[in-house]
Design a protein around this motif. Structure first.
Motif: not given
Lengths: 114, 110
Positions: A35, A45, A56, B4, B31, B34, B49, B51, B95-98, B100
């Motif tokens: 990041y 990201f 990704e 966000v 998902r 955080f 976290t 959920y 997807n895997e990204k966060l 922010f």
């Protein structure tokens, strides 16, 4: 407690030069991330990496960027030809087997491009 | 596009004065939500976290809650050492990204 480590803590480079930022993720983690955070802005990201390949990437992560896991512990981010706008804090992160789990971040590398 | 938004941008409290930080999110299939703490010049430090809506987590003077559109970080009787920027991040299925938010800069005055 295991931690993500990053080196160097601060890197100064001239525009057009190549830089390599290094990270050692937590040892039993399998997913790795980069990041960046431009001063005063959000954490953004760049890329995720699993099983020795990119899983990704964002629009920011163009052909000037590459990642590599050269051995069993290091994870690197290379910027081939740095631009002034690449100046930012770069954070490495990692998490365990489950992608939904929390990501643990390193202390960051401050990259200054002059 | 996942978004966000955090409010307020900055908050100054007297020591012992409780308050809440807000995080609104728009994510296609959450998902996980955080919370991180970030000290100046440092990396984000994981806090919680969440959920699913209705879930709560606590750690010392901090409690995080989650609804279908928002998350709150409640801080009870804060101390000066709680001064930091608190970041909210959302992860979406697929997807895997966060993603922010910009964070809330919290200052606790002794």
């Amino acid at each position: 407690e295991p931690e993500v480590t990053q080196t160097p803590s601060h890197q100064v480079t001239q525009m057009g030069q190549e830089v390599i930022l290094r990270c050692v993720p937590i040892s039993n983690h399998l997913y790795f991330y980069w990041y960046r955070q431009i001063l005063g802005q959000k954490v953004e990201f760049l890329v995720s990496f699993y099983n020795n390949e990119i899983s990704e990437k964002s629009e920011i992560f163009d052909d000037q960027f590459s990642v590599e896991r050269p051995d069993g512990s290091n994870f690197t981010l290379k910027i081939r030809s740095t631009k002034l706008e690449d100046s930012a804090m770069y954070f490495c992160a990692s998490n365990k087997i489950d992608r939904g789990s929390e990501q643990y971040f390193g202390p960051g590398t401050r990259l200054t491009v002059t | 596009e996942d978004q966000v938004t955090q409010s307020p941008e900055a908050l100054r409290l007297q020591e012992g004065e409780s308050s809440s930080l807000n995080c609104s999110y728009t994510v296609s299939g959450l998902r996980g939500l955080f919370w991180y703490r970030q000290d100046p010049g440092k990396g984000p430090e994981f806090l919680f976290t969440l959920y699913s809506a209705g879930e709560e987590k606590e750690k010392e003077r901090l409690k995080a809650t989650l609804t279908k559109k928002e998350s709150f970080l409640h801080i009870t009787a804060p101390k000066p050492e709680d001064s930091a920027t608190y970041l909210c991040a959302a992860g979406a299925f697929g997807n895997e990204k966060l993603t922010f938010g910009t964070g809330t800069r919290l200052t606790i005055i002794p």
